[in-house]
Design a protein around this motif. Structure first.
Motif, PDB file in Angstrom:
ATOM      1  N   LYS A 150       0.854  -1.189   0.000  1.00 31.45           N
ATOM      2  CA  LYS A 150       0.000   0.000   0.000  1.00 31.45           C
ATOM      3  C   LYS A 150       0.885   1.231   0.000  1.00 31.45           C
ATOM      4  O   LYS A 150       1.830   1.329   0.791  1.00 31.45           O
ATOM      5  CB  LYS A 150      -0.923  -0.006   1.227  1.00 31.45           C
ATOM      6  CG  LYS A 150      -1.999   1.053   1.194  1.00 31.45           C
ATOM      7  CD  LYS A 150      -2.964   0.860   2.362  1.00 31.45           C
ATOM      8  CE  LYS A 150      -4.109   1.844   2.311  1.00 31.45           C
ATOM      9  NZ  LYS A 150      -5.067   1.632   3.442  1.00 31.45           N
ATOM     10  N   ASP A 152       1.768   5.038   0.631  1.00 30.76           N
ATOM     11  CA  ASP A 152       1.456   6.246   1.417  1.00 30.76           C
ATOM     12  C   ASP A 152       1.904   7.434   0.582  1.00 30.76           C
ATOM     13  O   ASP A 152       3.089   7.755   0.512  1.00 30.76           O
ATOM     14  CB  ASP A 152       2.185   6.205   2.760  1.00 30.76           C
ATOM     15  CG  ASP A 152       1.769   7.351   3.678  1.00 30.76           C
ATOM     16  OD1 ASP A 152       1.481   8.449   3.160  1.00 30.76           O
ATOM     17  OD2 ASP A 152       1.752   7.148   4.897  1.00 30.76           O
ATOM     18  N   HIS A 153       0.946   8.089  -0.084  1.00 31.90           N
ATOM     19  CA  HIS A 153       1.289   9.157  -1.016  1.00 31.90           C
ATOM     20  C   HIS A 153       1.813  10.404  -0.300  1.00 31.90           C
ATOM     21  O   HIS A 153       2.583  11.173  -0.874  1.00 31.90           O
ATOM     22  CB  HIS A 153       0.064   9.514  -1.867  1.00 31.90           C
ATOM     23  CG  HIS A 153      -0.356   8.416  -2.797  1.00 31.90           C
ATOM     24  ND1 HIS A 153       0.283   8.157  -3.979  1.00 31.90           N
ATOM     25  CD2 HIS A 153      -1.350   7.494  -2.680  1.00 31.90           C
ATOM     26  CE1 HIS A 153      -0.305   7.124  -4.588  1.00 31.90           C
ATOM     27  NE2 HIS A 153      -1.303   6.709  -3.825  1.00 31.90           N
ATOM     28  N   ASP A 154       1.432  10.592   0.947  1.00 32.55           N
ATOM     29  CA  ASP A 154       1.919  11.754   1.700  1.00 32.55           C
ATOM     30  C   ASP A 154       3.385  11.605   2.074  1.00 32.55           C
ATOM     31  O   ASP A 154       4.158  12.569   2.000  1.00 32.55           O
ATOM     32  CB  ASP A 154       1.075  11.957   2.964  1.00 32.55           C
ATOM     33  CG  ASP A 154      -0.359  12.343   2.638  1.00 32.55           C
ATOM     34  OD1 ASP A 154      -0.567  13.005   1.597  1.00 32.55           O
ATOM     35  OD2 ASP A 154      -1.266  11.983   3.409  1.00 32.55           O
ATOM     36  N   LEU A 155       3.765  10.394   2.482  1.00 32.49           N
ATOM     37  CA  LEU A 155       5.142  10.154   2.917  1.00 32.49           C
ATOM     38  C   LEU A 155       6.012   9.550   1.819  1.00 32.49           C
ATOM     39  O   LEU A 155       7.213   9.335   2.033  1.00 32.49           O
ATOM     40  CB  LEU A 155       5.151   9.225   4.134  1.00 32.49           C
ATOM     41  CG  LEU A 155       4.448   9.752   5.386  1.00 32.49           C
ATOM     42  CD1 LEU A 155       4.465   8.697   6.488  1.00 32.49           C
ATOM     43  CD2 LEU A 155       5.101  11.049   5.869  1.00 32.49           C
ATOM     44  N   TYR A 156       5.404   9.262   0.659  1.00 28.37           N
ATOM     45  CA  TYR A 156       6.138   8.645  -0.450  1.00 28.37           C
ATOM     46  C   TYR A 156       6.778   7.314  -0.026  1.00 28.37           C
ATOM     47  O   TYR A 156       7.930   7.012  -0.355  1.00 28.37           O
ATOM     48  CB  TYR A 156       7.220   9.589  -0.997  1.00 28.37           C
ATOM     49  CG  TYR A 156       6.664  10.872  -1.549  1.00 28.37           C
ATOM     50  CD1 TYR A 156       6.092  10.939  -2.823  1.00 28.37           C
ATOM     51  CD2 TYR A 156       6.696  12.043  -0.782  1.00 28.37           C
ATOM     52  CE1 TYR A 156       5.564  12.121  -3.310  1.00 28.37           C
ATOM     53  CE2 TYR A 156       6.172  13.231  -1.276  1.00 28.37           C
ATOM     54  CZ  TYR A 156       5.602  13.264  -2.538  1.00 28.37           C
ATOM     55  OH  TYR A 156       5.073  14.436  -3.027  1.00 28.37           O
ATOM     56  N   ASP A 157       5.989   6.548   0.733  1.00 23.03           N
ATOM     57  CA  ASP A 157       6.444   5.238   1.195  1.00 23.03           C
ATOM     58  C   ASP A 157       5.559   4.143   0.616  1.00 23.03           C
ATOM     59  O   ASP A 157       4.366   4.360   0.375  1.00 23.03           O
ATOM     60  CB  ASP A 157       6.388   5.148   2.726  1.00 23.03           C
ATOM     61  CG  ASP A 157       7.530   5.880   3.400  1.00 23.03           C
ATOM     62  OD1 ASP A 157       8.539   6.139   2.710  1.00 23.03           O
ATOM     63  OD2 ASP A 157       7.407   6.194   4.603  1.00 23.03           O
ATOM     64  N   THR A 158       6.151   2.983   0.443  1.00 19.42           N
ATOM     65  CA  THR A 158       5.389   1.789   0.104  1.00 19.42           C
ATOM     66  C   THR A 158       5.523   0.808   1.257  1.00 19.42           C
ATOM     67  O   THR A 158       6.635   0.396   1.599  1.00 19.42           O
ATOM     68  CB  THR A 158       5.910   1.137  -1.193  1.00 19.42           C
ATOM     69  OG1 THR A 158       5.759   2.054  -2.272  1.00 19.42           O
ATOM     70  CG2 THR A 158       5.123  -0.131  -1.505  1.00 19.42           C
ATOM     71  N   ASN A 159       4.391   0.455   1.854  1.00 23.70           N
ATOM     72  CA  ASN A 159       4.383  -0.429   3.023  1.00 23.70           C
ATOM     73  C   ASN A 159       3.805  -1.787   2.645  1.00 23.70           C
ATOM     74  O   ASN A 159       2.798  -1.867   1.936  1.00 23.70           O
ATOM     75  CB  ASN A 159       3.547   0.206   4.140  1.00 23.70           C
ATOM     76  CG  ASN A 159       4.076   1.560   4.553  1.00 23.70           C
ATOM     77  OD1 ASN A 159       5.222   1.687   4.956  1.00 23.70           O
ATOM     78  ND2 ASN A 159       3.245   2.594   4.440  1.00 23.70           N
TER      79      ASN A 159
END
Length: 221
Positions: A150, A152-159
């Protein structure tokens, strides 16, 4: 049914059951029941344990199995309607019962996508259901990225996590019920009526069937 006694079938109609196709109809009728019960029991068990992907893969196989019975019922009706020749029907029942894709038998099975396409006429939406379940079963975009990650578009992370229950857990049992209800109608109501009519049709047309049977005798018991 725990068994199909041949003596019982001949007592129903000795004329009808000298041909192989009606027996294959019984084989498919009962085999579909046993397989579908097995698949859906395990699908529900996995769902209860939180194993969403396995539950969906088994449900996908359940819809394939249901489609086989729907297709058989359609073929039987076509014979009765005069739109499918009996000997062609015989060949199709052979492919449904002993067909294979891995060459373990001499007969090639009918492609399940072809069967589902035929079922769409009676159950609009069944192809879409199957396609959605197939996306989960295959290592495609949904089967890999959506099911396990998934963004996280705000943090530019993929979890990463196992998301199958989050995505589909709430509607899984409803899908199982849809499969079961459709099967119950095809198994209990539609097949029985068609089978009785098919036996009578064979008795009425036996002389013509004998005169037109393939020379190899494949349709004979």
């Amino acid at each position: 049914m725990a068994s199909i006694p041949l003596g019982g079938l001949f007592s129903r109609s000795a004329t009808a059951y000298k041909w192989k196709a009606p027996f294959r109809c019984w084989m498919l009728h009962e085999s579909v029941l046993w397989r579908l019960h097995d698949l859906l029991t395990q699908s529900v068990a996995l769902h209860k344990q939180g194993h969403g992907l396995g539950a969906r893969i088994l449900l996908r196989s359940g819809f394939e199995t249901l489609a086989t019975l729907i297709y058989l019922n359609q073929l039987m009706k076509q014979v009765l309607d005069g739109t499918l020749g009996f000997h062609e029907f015989d060949e199709k029942t052979l492919r449904l019962t002993v067909g294979s894709k891995n060459k373990s038998t001499k007969t090639e099975s009918i492609n399940i996508i072809t069967i589902l396409g035929k079922c769409e006429n009676r159950y609009p939406g069944i192809e879409k259901i199957y396609a959605n379940l197939s996306e989960s079963a295959h290592p495609s975009y949904e089967g890999l990225c959506v099911g396990y990650s998934k963004i996280d578009h705000d943090l530019y992370d993929t979890n990463f996590s196992n998301r199958w229950m989050e995505l589909y857990g709430d509607n899984h049992l409803g899908m199982v019920e849809l499969c079961m209800v459709s099967f119950e109608e095809e198994y209990n109501d539609i097949w029985g009526d068609l089978m009785s009519k098919l036996e009578g049709w064979i008795e009425a047309n036996d002389d013509e069937l004998e005169a037109t049977k393939p020379p190899d005798g494949e349709t004979q018991s």
